[in-house]
Design a protein around this motif. Structure first.
Motif, short mmCIF file in Angstrom:
data_model
loop_
_atom_site.label_atom_id
_atom_site.label_comp_id
_atom_site.label_asym_id
_atom_site.label_seq_id
_atom_site.Cartn_x
_atom_site.Cartn_y
_atom_site.Cartn_z
N LYS A 1 0.82 -1.23 0.00
CA LYS A 1 0.00 0.00 0.00
C LYS A 1 0.84 1.26 0.00
O LYS A 1 0.46 2.27 -0.59
N VAL B 1 -8.83 0.34 9.20
CA VAL B 1 -8.05 -0.33 8.15
C VAL B 1 -6.62 -0.62 8.58
O VAL B 1 -5.79 -0.97 7.75
N ASN B 2 -6.34 -0.48 9.87
CA ASN B 2 -5.00 -0.86 10.34
C ASN B 2 -5.15 -1.83 11.51
O ASN B 2 -5.68 -1.46 12.57
N GLY B 3 -4.67 -3.05 11.30
CA GLY B 3 -4.82 -4.10 12.32
C GLY B 3 -3.97 -3.84 13.55
O GLY B 3 -4.40 -4.10 14.68
N THR B 4 -2.77 -3.31 13.34
CA THR B 4 -1.85 -3.10 14.47
C THR B 4 -2.44 -2.11 15.48
O THR B 4 -2.48 -2.38 16.69
N PHE C 1 1.56 -8.44 12.50
CA PHE C 1 0.62 -7.45 11.99
C PHE C 1 1.35 -6.17 11.58
O PHE C 1 0.96 -5.51 10.62
N ALA C 2 2.37 -5.81 12.37
CA ALA C 2 2.99 -4.49 12.20
C ALA C 2 3.87 -4.44 10.97
O ALA C 2 4.39 -5.46 10.51
N GLU C 3 4.04 -3.23 10.43
CA GLU C 3 4.97 -3.02 9.32
C GLU C 3 6.41 -3.15 9.83
O GLU C 3 6.65 -3.07 11.03
N ASP D 1 2.42 2.27 11.17
CA ASP D 1 1.13 1.89 11.77
C ASP D 1 0.72 2.91 12.82
O ASP D 1 -0.37 3.50 12.74
N ASP E 1 0.12 4.07 7.56
CA ASP E 1 -0.34 2.87 6.85
C ASP E 1 -1.84 3.00 6.52
O ASP E 1 -2.25 2.73 5.39
N LYS F 1 -3.86 3.43 2.77
CA LYS F 1 -5.06 2.69 2.37
C LYS F 1 -6.21 3.66 2.03
O LYS F 1 -7.00 3.41 1.12
N GLY G 1 -7.57 -7.99 8.95
CA GLY G 1 -6.91 -6.97 8.15
C GLY G 1 -5.41 -7.11 8.11
O GLY G 1 -4.73 -6.35 7.41
N ALA G 2 -4.84 -8.05 8.86
CA ALA G 2 -3.38 -8.18 8.90
C ALA G 2 -3.04 -9.61 9.31
O ALA G 2 -3.89 -10.38 9.73
#
Ligand SMILES: NC(=O)C1=CN([C@@H]2O[C@H](COP(=O)(O)OP(=O)(O)OC[C@H]3O[C@@H](n4cnc5c(N)ncnc54)[C@H](O)[C@@H]3O)[C@@H](O)[C@H]2O)C=CC1
Ligand SMILES: N[C@@H](CC=O)C(=O)O
Ligand code: NA
Length: 429
Positions: A105, A158-161, A188-190, A196, A201, A205, A300-301
Protein backbone atom coordinates in the motif's frame (compact mmCIF):
# COMPACT_ATOMS: atom_id res chain seq x y z
CA UNK A 1 -3.45 -22.46 -27.40
CA UNK A 2 -3.39 -24.42 -24.11
CA UNK A 3 -1.07 -22.98 -21.46
CA UNK A 4 1.30 -25.54 -20.01
CA UNK A 5 2.09 -23.40 -17.02
CA UNK A 6 2.04 -19.84 -15.69
CA UNK A 7 5.42 -18.82 -14.30
CA UNK A 8 5.15 -17.10 -10.92
CA UNK A 9 8.03 -15.16 -9.34
CA UNK A 10 7.72 -14.35 -5.64
CA UNK A 11 9.57 -11.29 -4.33
CA UNK A 12 9.85 -11.59 -0.53
CA UNK A 13 9.33 -14.55 1.80
CA UNK A 14 8.59 -12.74 5.06
CA UNK A 15 5.30 -12.77 6.99
CA UNK A 16 3.10 -12.57 3.87
CA UNK A 17 5.49 -14.05 1.27
CA UNK A 18 6.09 -17.19 3.28
CA UNK A 19 2.35 -17.87 3.70
CA UNK A 20 1.74 -17.11 0.03
CA UNK A 21 4.39 -19.69 -0.91
CA UNK A 22 2.68 -22.19 1.42
CA UNK A 23 -0.72 -21.69 -0.20
CA UNK A 24 0.80 -21.92 -3.70
CA UNK A 25 2.42 -25.25 -2.80
CA UNK A 26 -0.46 -26.73 -0.80
CA UNK A 27 -3.20 -25.69 -3.24
CA UNK A 28 -1.27 -26.29 -6.46
CA UNK A 29 -3.65 -28.92 -7.86
CA UNK A 30 -6.77 -26.98 -6.89
CA UNK A 31 -5.41 -23.77 -8.44
CA UNK A 32 -4.52 -25.63 -11.63
CA UNK A 33 -8.12 -26.76 -11.98
CA UNK A 34 -9.39 -23.21 -11.36
CA UNK A 35 -6.97 -21.58 -13.80
CA UNK A 36 -6.71 -24.19 -16.53
CA UNK A 37 -2.90 -24.10 -16.28
CA UNK A 38 -0.43 -24.99 -13.56
CA UNK A 39 1.23 -22.23 -11.50
CA UNK A 40 4.96 -22.84 -11.64
CA UNK A 41 6.98 -21.08 -8.91
CA UNK A 42 10.13 -20.11 -10.80
CA UNK A 43 11.97 -18.20 -8.08
CA UNK A 44 11.70 -16.57 -4.67
CA UNK A 45 13.78 -13.43 -4.12
CA UNK A 46 14.86 -12.63 -0.56
CA UNK A 47 17.53 -10.52 1.08
CA UNK A 48 19.11 -13.41 2.96
CA UNK A 49 18.40 -17.03 1.85
CA UNK A 50 19.89 -18.38 5.10
CA UNK A 51 16.98 -16.80 7.01
CA UNK A 52 14.39 -18.86 5.10
CA UNK A 53 13.53 -22.10 6.92
CA UNK A 54 9.95 -22.82 5.91
CA UNK A 55 9.55 -26.52 5.11
CA UNK A 56 7.28 -25.76 2.11
CA UNK A 57 9.88 -23.52 0.43
CA UNK A 58 12.18 -25.28 -2.03
CA UNK A 59 15.52 -23.67 -1.19
CA UNK A 60 16.79 -24.14 -4.72
CA UNK A 61 14.28 -21.45 -5.80
CA UNK A 62 15.80 -18.79 -3.56
CA UNK A 63 17.70 -15.95 -5.18
CA UNK A 64 19.04 -12.54 -4.21
CA UNK A 65 18.99 -11.27 -7.81
CA UNK A 66 15.52 -9.77 -7.53
CA UNK A 67 15.65 -7.60 -10.65
CA UNK A 68 16.67 -10.55 -12.83
CA UNK A 69 13.78 -12.62 -11.46
CA UNK A 70 11.29 -9.93 -12.53
CA UNK A 71 12.33 -10.48 -16.17
CA UNK A 72 11.41 -14.17 -16.42
CA UNK A 73 7.86 -14.64 -15.15
CA UNK A 74 4.25 -14.33 -16.25
CA UNK A 75 3.19 -13.12 -12.81
CA UNK A 76 5.44 -11.24 -10.39
CA UNK A 77 4.23 -11.11 -6.78
CA UNK A 78 5.78 -8.21 -4.89
CA UNK A 79 5.79 -8.82 -1.11
CA UNK A 80 8.88 -6.85 -0.16
CA UNK A 81 7.25 -3.61 0.98
CA UNK A 82 8.46 0.01 0.96
CA UNK A 83 8.96 2.33 -1.98
CA UNK A 84 12.38 1.54 -3.42
CA UNK A 85 13.55 -0.88 -4.68
CA UNK A 86 9.98 -2.30 -4.80
CA UNK A 87 8.91 0.35 -7.36
CA UNK A 88 11.83 -0.53 -9.65
CA UNK A 89 11.01 -4.26 -9.43
CA UNK A 90 7.30 -3.71 -10.16
CA UNK A 91 8.04 -1.45 -13.13
CA UNK A 92 10.58 -3.95 -14.45
CA UNK A 93 8.01 -6.75 -14.20
CA UNK A 94 5.31 -4.72 -15.98
CA UNK A 95 7.71 -3.56 -18.70
CA UNK A 96 8.80 -7.17 -19.28
CA UNK A 97 5.15 -8.14 -19.85
CA UNK A 98 4.42 -9.77 -16.50
CA UNK A 99 1.25 -9.12 -14.53
CA UNK A 100 1.89 -7.91 -10.99
CA UNK A 101 0.24 -8.79 -7.69
CA UNK A 102 1.27 -6.64 -4.74
CA UNK A 103 0.28 -6.02 -1.11
CA UNK A 104 2.34 -2.83 -1.00
CA UNK A 105 0.00 0.00 0.00
CA UNK A 106 2.86 2.40 0.71
CA UNK A 107 4.06 2.03 -2.90
CA UNK A 108 0.58 2.31 -4.43
CA UNK A 109 -0.30 5.38 -2.35
CA UNK A 110 2.75 7.21 -3.70
CA UNK A 111 3.22 5.80 -7.20
CA UNK A 112 -0.04 3.98 -7.99
CA UNK A 113 -1.04 6.01 -11.08
CA UNK A 114 2.42 5.52 -12.67
CA UNK A 115 2.12 1.74 -12.11
CA UNK A 116 -1.50 1.51 -13.31
CA UNK A 117 -0.49 3.36 -16.47
CA UNK A 118 2.50 1.05 -17.01
CA UNK A 119 0.25 -2.00 -16.63
CA UNK A 120 -2.23 -0.64 -19.17
CA UNK A 121 0.52 0.34 -21.63
CA UNK A 122 1.98 -3.19 -21.44
CA UNK A 123 -1.40 -4.93 -21.66
CA UNK A 124 -1.01 -6.66 -18.29
CA UNK A 125 -2.71 -6.65 -14.89
CA UNK A 126 -1.81 -5.04 -11.60
CA UNK A 127 -3.89 -6.44 -8.71
CA UNK A 128 -3.62 -5.46 -5.05
CA UNK A 129 -6.45 -6.85 -2.93
CA UNK A 130 -4.10 -7.39 0.04
CA UNK A 131 -3.08 -3.72 0.09
CA UNK A 132 -6.32 -2.64 1.83
CA UNK A 133 -7.98 -4.59 4.62
CA UNK A 134 -5.78 -7.70 4.35
CA UNK A 135 -8.03 -10.70 3.68
CA UNK A 136 -11.19 -8.61 3.32
CA UNK A 137 -12.42 -8.27 -0.26
CA UNK A 138 -12.64 -4.47 -0.51
CA UNK A 139 -10.38 -3.50 -3.43
CA UNK A 140 -12.27 -5.76 -5.88
CA UNK A 141 -15.71 -4.52 -4.76
CA UNK A 142 -14.61 -0.88 -5.20
CA UNK A 143 -12.80 -1.55 -8.48
CA UNK A 144 -15.43 -3.81 -10.06
CA UNK A 145 -18.65 -4.58 -8.18
CA UNK A 146 -19.53 -0.99 -7.24
CA UNK A 147 -18.37 0.66 -10.44
CA UNK A 148 -22.00 1.26 -11.43
CA UNK A 149 -22.71 3.24 -8.28
CA UNK A 150 -21.67 6.62 -6.88
CA UNK A 151 -19.77 6.29 -3.62
CA UNK A 152 -20.28 9.14 -1.17
CA UNK A 153 -18.23 8.04 1.82
CA UNK A 154 -16.02 5.20 3.06
CA UNK A 155 -15.28 4.96 6.75
CA UNK A 156 -13.37 2.19 8.39
CA UNK A 157 -10.79 0.61 10.61
CA UNK A 158 -8.05 -0.33 8.15
CA UNK A 159 -5.00 -0.86 10.34
CA UNK A 160 -4.82 -4.10 12.32
CA UNK A 161 -1.85 -3.10 14.47
CA UNK A 162 -3.42 0.06 15.90
CA UNK A 163 -6.78 -1.65 16.35
CA UNK A 164 -5.04 -4.48 18.22
CA UNK A 165 -3.17 -1.98 20.41
CA UNK A 166 -6.23 0.13 21.25
CA UNK A 167 -8.34 -2.98 21.87
CA UNK A 168 -5.79 -4.61 24.19
CA UNK A 169 -5.29 -1.34 26.08
CA UNK A 170 -9.06 -1.05 26.49
CA UNK A 171 -9.98 -4.63 27.34
CA UNK A 172 -6.86 -5.86 29.16
CA UNK A 173 -5.52 -2.57 30.50
CA UNK A 174 -2.11 -3.29 28.97
CA UNK A 175 0.48 -0.57 28.30
CA UNK A 176 1.00 0.76 24.77
CA UNK A 177 4.59 -0.51 24.36
CA UNK A 178 3.76 -4.02 25.63
CA UNK A 179 0.93 -4.40 23.13
CA UNK A 180 2.96 -2.98 20.24
CA UNK A 181 5.58 -5.70 20.84
CA UNK A 182 2.80 -8.33 20.74
CA UNK A 183 1.49 -6.92 17.44
CA UNK A 184 5.00 -7.10 15.97
CA UNK A 185 5.43 -10.70 17.16
CA UNK A 186 2.10 -11.66 15.55
CA UNK A 187 3.24 -10.22 12.20
CA UNK A 188 0.62 -7.45 11.99
CA UNK A 189 2.99 -4.49 12.20
CA UNK A 190 4.97 -3.02 9.32
CA UNK A 191 8.76 -3.44 9.25
CA UNK A 192 8.87 0.10 10.67
CA UNK A 193 5.87 0.21 13.06
CA UNK A 194 5.77 4.03 13.02
CA UNK A 195 3.87 3.59 9.74
CA UNK A 196 1.13 1.89 11.77
CA UNK A 197 1.27 3.94 14.97
CA UNK A 198 1.55 7.29 13.17
CA UNK A 199 -1.50 6.52 10.99
CA UNK A 200 0.53 6.48 7.74
CA UNK A 201 -0.34 2.87 6.85
CA UNK A 202 -4.06 3.67 7.24
CA UNK A 203 -3.50 6.89 5.25
CA UNK A 204 -1.97 4.91 2.38
CA UNK A 205 -5.06 2.69 2.37
CA UNK A 206 -7.29 5.80 2.50
CA UNK A 207 -5.51 7.15 -0.60
CA UNK A 208 -5.96 3.84 -2.47
CA UNK A 209 -9.66 3.64 -1.56
CA UNK A 210 -10.15 7.27 -2.69
CA UNK A 211 -8.61 6.48 -6.09
CA UNK A 212 -10.90 3.48 -6.56
CA UNK A 213 -14.05 5.17 -5.22
CA UNK A 214 -13.70 8.66 -6.74
CA UNK A 215 -11.60 8.00 -9.91
CA UNK A 216 -9.27 10.81 -8.86
CA UNK A 217 -5.50 10.76 -8.43
CA UNK A 218 -5.30 10.91 -4.61
CA UNK A 219 -1.91 10.32 -3.04
CA UNK A 220 -0.57 9.83 0.44
CA UNK A 221 0.26 13.55 0.78
CA UNK A 222 -3.39 14.43 0.17
CA UNK A 223 -4.49 12.55 3.29
CA UNK A 224 -4.72 14.32 6.66
CA UNK A 225 -3.01 11.99 9.16
CA UNK A 226 -3.15 11.73 12.94
CA UNK A 227 -1.90 8.58 14.68
CA UNK A 228 -2.38 6.96 18.08
CA UNK A 229 1.09 7.65 19.46
CA UNK A 230 -0.19 10.17 22.02
CA UNK A 231 -3.10 8.10 23.32
CA UNK A 232 -2.68 7.25 26.97
CA UNK A 233 -4.36 4.90 29.37
CA UNK A 234 -6.14 7.94 30.87
CA UNK A 235 -7.66 8.77 27.43
CA UNK A 236 -8.99 5.23 27.29
CA UNK A 237 -10.42 5.54 30.80
CA UNK A 238 -12.05 8.87 29.89
CA UNK A 239 -13.64 7.28 26.82
CA UNK A 240 -14.88 4.38 28.94
CA UNK A 241 -16.43 6.81 31.44
CA UNK A 242 -18.40 8.28 28.50
CA UNK A 243 -19.45 4.78 27.37
CA UNK A 244 -17.22 5.17 24.30
CA UNK A 245 -14.15 3.46 22.82
CA UNK A 246 -11.26 5.00 20.91
CA UNK A 247 -10.68 3.73 17.35
CA UNK A 248 -8.37 4.88 14.56
CA UNK A 249 -10.63 5.61 11.59
CA UNK A 250 -9.89 6.29 7.95
CA UNK A 251 -12.62 8.45 6.41
CA UNK A 252 -12.75 9.38 2.73
CA UNK A 253 -15.67 11.23 1.16
CA UNK A 254 -16.80 13.22 -1.83
CA UNK A 255 -19.38 16.02 -1.85
CA UNK A 256 -19.98 19.33 -3.68
CA UNK A 257 -16.82 20.83 -2.09
CA UNK A 258 -14.60 18.02 -3.34
CA UNK A 259 -12.82 14.95 -2.03
CA UNK A 260 -11.47 14.68 1.49
CA UNK A 261 -9.39 11.91 3.04
CA UNK A 262 -8.34 11.70 6.68
CA UNK A 263 -7.11 9.31 9.35
CA UNK A 264 -7.55 10.10 13.04
CA UNK A 265 -8.44 8.59 16.41
CA UNK A 266 -12.03 9.18 17.46
CA UNK A 267 -14.28 8.21 20.37
CA UNK A 268 -17.10 6.00 19.10
CA UNK A 269 -20.22 5.11 21.11
CA UNK A 270 -19.61 1.66 22.63
CA UNK A 271 -22.59 0.23 20.75
CA UNK A 272 -21.43 1.50 17.32
CA UNK A 273 -20.65 -1.39 14.93
CA UNK A 274 -17.07 -0.19 14.42
CA UNK A 275 -16.56 0.01 18.21
CA UNK A 276 -17.02 -3.75 18.36
CA UNK A 277 -14.25 -4.52 15.85
CA UNK A 278 -11.63 -6.22 18.01
CA UNK A 279 -7.98 -7.28 17.77
CA UNK A 280 -6.38 -7.14 14.33
CA UNK A 281 -9.77 -7.23 12.59
CA UNK A 282 -10.65 -4.47 10.14
CA UNK A 283 -14.07 -3.22 9.06
CA UNK A 284 -15.01 -0.86 6.26
CA UNK A 285 -18.37 0.88 5.72
CA UNK A 286 -19.06 1.99 2.17
CA UNK A 287 -21.95 4.40 1.56
CA UNK A 288 -23.13 4.14 -2.03
CA UNK A 289 -25.82 6.34 -3.51
CA UNK A 290 -27.82 3.43 -4.93
CA UNK A 291 -26.49 0.53 -2.87
CA UNK A 292 -26.90 2.38 0.47
CA UNK A 293 -24.69 1.13 3.31
CA UNK A 294 -22.37 -1.85 2.83
CA UNK A 295 -20.06 -3.28 5.45
CA UNK A 296 -16.92 -5.39 4.91
CA UNK A 297 -15.34 -7.14 7.88
CA UNK A 298 -12.49 -9.55 8.49
CA UNK A 299 -8.83 -10.03 9.28
CA UNK A 300 -6.91 -6.97 8.15
CA UNK A 301 -3.38 -8.18 8.90
CA UNK A 302 -1.28 -11.28 9.50
CA UNK A 303 0.51 -13.73 7.23
CA UNK A 304 -2.15 -16.28 6.28
CA UNK A 305 -5.13 -13.86 5.97
CA UNK A 306 -3.10 -11.49 3.77
CA UNK A 307 -1.77 -14.41 1.70
CA UNK A 308 -5.39 -15.42 1.05
CA UNK A 309 -5.97 -12.08 -0.72
CA UNK A 310 -2.64 -12.38 -2.55
CA UNK A 311 -3.33 -15.88 -3.87
CA UNK A 312 -6.84 -14.78 -4.90
CA UNK A 313 -5.19 -12.14 -7.08
CA UNK A 314 -2.60 -14.59 -8.43
CA UNK A 315 -5.33 -17.01 -9.52
CA UNK A 316 -7.31 -14.13 -11.08
CA UNK A 317 -4.44 -12.67 -13.12
CA UNK A 318 -3.35 -16.17 -14.14
CA UNK A 319 -6.86 -16.84 -15.44
CA UNK A 320 -6.69 -13.61 -17.42
CA UNK A 321 -3.41 -14.74 -19.01
CA UNK A 322 -4.92 -18.08 -19.95
CA UNK A 323 -7.88 -16.25 -21.50
CA UNK A 324 -5.58 -13.69 -23.17
CA UNK A 325 -7.34 -10.83 -21.39
CA UNK A 326 -6.83 -8.42 -18.52
CA UNK A 327 -9.00 -7.09 -15.72
CA UNK A 328 -10.46 -3.56 -15.71
CA UNK A 329 -8.16 -0.56 -15.84
CA UNK A 330 -8.18 2.10 -13.11
CA UNK A 331 -9.51 5.26 -14.77
CA UNK A 332 -8.44 8.54 -13.14
CA UNK A 333 -10.62 11.04 -15.00
CA UNK A 334 -11.88 13.17 -12.07
CA UNK A 335 -10.36 16.57 -11.32
CA UNK A 336 -12.54 17.25 -8.27
CA UNK A 337 -10.71 19.49 -5.78
CA UNK A 338 -9.08 17.86 -2.77
CA UNK A 339 -10.33 19.41 0.45
CA UNK A 340 -8.17 19.48 3.59
CA UNK A 341 -9.78 16.87 5.88
CA UNK A 342 -8.50 18.71 8.97
CA UNK A 343 -11.07 21.41 8.13
CA UNK A 344 -13.91 18.88 8.42
CA UNK A 345 -16.10 19.58 11.42
CA UNK A 346 -16.41 17.24 14.39
CA UNK A 347 -17.43 17.25 18.00
CA UNK A 348 -14.40 17.20 20.37
CA UNK A 349 -13.68 16.33 23.96
CA UNK A 350 -10.93 18.36 25.63
CA UNK A 351 -9.54 17.33 29.01
CA UNK A 352 -7.93 20.04 31.16
CA UNK A 353 -6.15 19.94 34.47
CA UNK A 354 -7.48 23.00 36.29
CA UNK A 355 -6.85 24.62 39.68
CA UNK A 356 -9.96 24.78 41.87
CA UNK A 357 -10.04 28.58 41.87
CA UNK A 358 -12.93 30.99 41.51
CA UNK A 359 -13.47 32.04 37.90
CA UNK A 360 -11.37 29.35 36.17
CA UNK A 361 -14.30 27.58 34.57
CA UNK A 362 -15.82 30.92 33.57
CA UNK A 363 -12.54 32.04 31.94
CA UNK A 364 -12.20 28.80 29.93
CA UNK A 365 -15.77 28.92 28.68
CA UNK A 366 -15.24 32.60 27.82
CA UNK A 367 -12.23 31.67 25.61
CA UNK A 368 -14.33 28.96 23.92
CA UNK A 369 -17.08 31.54 23.28
CA UNK A 370 -14.54 34.04 21.86
CA UNK A 371 -13.61 31.41 19.23
CA UNK A 372 -17.27 30.66 18.52
CA UNK A 373 -16.94 27.13 19.93
CA UNK A 374 -20.23 25.93 21.35
CA UNK A 375 -19.98 23.73 24.47
CA UNK A 376 -22.23 20.68 24.63
CA UNK A 377 -21.23 19.55 28.14
CA UNK A 378 -18.72 20.43 30.86
CA UNK A 379 -17.87 18.30 33.83
CA UNK A 380 -15.36 18.99 36.62
CA UNK A 381 -14.22 15.94 38.58
CA UNK A 382 -14.14 16.06 42.37
CA UNK A 383 -10.96 14.01 42.74
CA UNK A 384 -7.87 16.20 43.01
CA UNK A 385 -4.23 15.43 42.24
CA UNK A 386 -1.20 16.09 44.49
CA UNK A 387 -1.11 19.75 43.36
CA UNK A 388 -4.81 20.23 44.16
CA UNK A 389 -5.85 20.30 40.46
CA UNK A 390 -8.98 18.72 39.07
CA UNK A 391 -9.81 17.24 35.66
CA UNK A 392 -12.25 19.31 33.64
CA UNK A 393 -13.85 17.65 30.59
CA UNK A 394 -15.43 19.84 27.94
CA UNK A 395 -17.34 18.34 25.02
CA UNK A 396 -18.03 20.66 22.13
CA UNK A 397 -20.60 20.86 19.39
CA UNK A 398 -19.28 20.53 15.84
CA UNK A 399 -16.17 22.63 15.16
CA UNK A 400 -13.18 22.46 12.79
CA UNK A 401 -9.90 20.95 13.97
CA UNK A 402 -8.17 24.25 13.24
CA UNK A 403 -10.54 26.28 15.44
CA UNK A 404 -10.54 23.89 18.40
CA UNK A 405 -6.73 23.79 18.40
CA UNK A 406 -6.52 27.61 18.35
CA UNK A 407 -9.00 27.67 21.23
CA UNK A 408 -7.08 25.28 23.45
CA UNK A 409 -3.80 27.03 22.60
CA UNK A 410 -5.34 30.22 24.00
CA UNK A 411 -6.47 28.39 27.15
CA UNK A 412 -3.00 26.88 27.56
CA UNK A 413 -1.39 30.31 27.11
CA UNK A 414 -3.22 31.49 30.25
CA UNK A 415 -1.25 29.61 32.87
CA UNK A 416 -3.87 30.30 35.56
CA UNK A 417 -6.60 28.58 33.53
CA UNK A 418 -4.94 25.17 33.63
CA UNK A 419 -3.17 22.71 31.35
CA UNK A 420 -4.57 20.75 28.42
CA UNK A 421 -4.29 16.98 28.99
CA UNK A 422 -5.67 15.79 25.67
CA UNK A 423 -8.00 16.54 22.80
CA UNK A 424 -9.97 13.93 20.89
CA UNK A 425 -12.69 13.81 18.25
CA UNK A 426 -16.08 12.47 19.40
CA UNK A 427 -18.19 10.66 16.82
CA UNK A 428 -21.68 12.08 16.29
CA UNK A 429 -23.84 10.71 13.43
N1 LIG B 1 2.20 -8.27 7.53
C1 LIG B 1 0.93 -7.98 7.26
O1 LIG B 1 0.01 -8.28 8.01
C2 LIG B 1 0.59 -7.30 5.97
C3 LIG B 1 1.58 -6.84 5.11
N2 LIG B 1 1.22 -6.22 3.97
C4 LIG B 1 2.25 -5.76 3.04
O2 LIG B 1 2.91 -6.90 2.52
C5 LIG B 1 4.26 -6.57 2.19
C6 LIG B 1 5.18 -7.54 2.90
O3 LIG B 1 5.00 -7.43 4.29
P1 LIG B 1 5.63 -8.49 5.31
O4 LIG B 1 5.55 -9.84 4.73
O5 LIG B 1 4.96 -8.21 6.60
O6 LIG B 1 7.15 -8.00 5.35
P2 LIG B 1 8.43 -8.79 5.92
O7 LIG B 1 9.36 -7.74 6.40
O8 LIG B 1 8.01 -9.86 6.87
O9 LIG B 1 9.05 -9.51 4.63
C7 LIG B 1 9.74 -8.82 3.62
C8 LIG B 1 10.44 -9.83 2.73
O10 LIG B 1 11.01 -9.12 1.65
C9 LIG B 1 12.37 -9.54 1.46
N3 LIG B 1 13.11 -8.44 0.84
C10 LIG B 1 13.36 -7.21 1.32
N4 LIG B 1 14.07 -6.49 0.42
C11 LIG B 1 14.25 -7.29 -0.66
C12 LIG B 1 14.90 -7.14 -1.90
N5 LIG B 1 15.50 -6.00 -2.22
N6 LIG B 1 14.90 -8.19 -2.77
C13 LIG B 1 14.29 -9.34 -2.43
N7 LIG B 1 13.66 -9.55 -1.27
C14 LIG B 1 13.64 -8.54 -0.39
C15 LIG B 1 12.85 -9.90 2.85
O11 LIG B 1 13.98 -10.78 2.76
C16 LIG B 1 11.60 -10.59 3.41
O12 LIG B 1 11.58 -11.93 2.98
C17 LIG B 1 4.43 -5.11 2.61
O13 LIG B 1 4.20 -4.27 1.50
C18 LIG B 1 3.33 -4.91 3.65
O14 LIG B 1 2.93 -3.57 3.76
C19 LIG B 1 -0.09 -6.03 3.58
C20 LIG B 1 -1.09 -6.46 4.38
C21 LIG B 1 -0.83 -7.12 5.65
N1 LIG C 1 0.60 -3.22 9.30
C1 LIG C 1 -0.67 -3.41 8.67
C2 LIG C 1 -0.67 -4.70 7.91
C3 LIG C 1 -1.80 -4.79 7.00
O1 LIG C 1 -2.01 -3.99 6.10
C4 LIG C 1 -1.76 -3.44 9.71
O2 LIG C 1 -1.44 -3.49 10.90
O3 LIG C 1 -2.93 -3.37 9.33
NA1 NA D 1 -8.26 -6.72 1.02
Amino acid sequence: MAHESIKVALLGAGTVGSQTARLLVEQADEFERRIGARLELTGIAVLDPDQVNDPWIDKSLLTTDTLELTTRADVVVELIGGIEPARTFVLSALNHGASVVTANKALLAQHGPELYEAAERNGVDIYFEAAVGGAIPIVRPLRESMVGDKINRIMGIVNGTTNYILDEMTTRGLAFDTVLKEAQAKGFAEADPTADIGGFDAAAKAAIMSVLAFHRDVRMDDVHVEGIENITESDIEAARAMNRVIKLLAVVSENEQGISAGVYPIMLPADHQLAKVSGSFNAVFVEGEASDDLMFYGRGAGGAPTASAVTGDIVTVARHRVAGSTGPSIPLYSNAPIVDASQAHSSYMVRFNVPDNVGVLARITEIFAQHGVSIRAAQQHEQEDAQGNHELWITTHSVSDHVIRETIDDVAAEKTAGAVISIMRVFEE
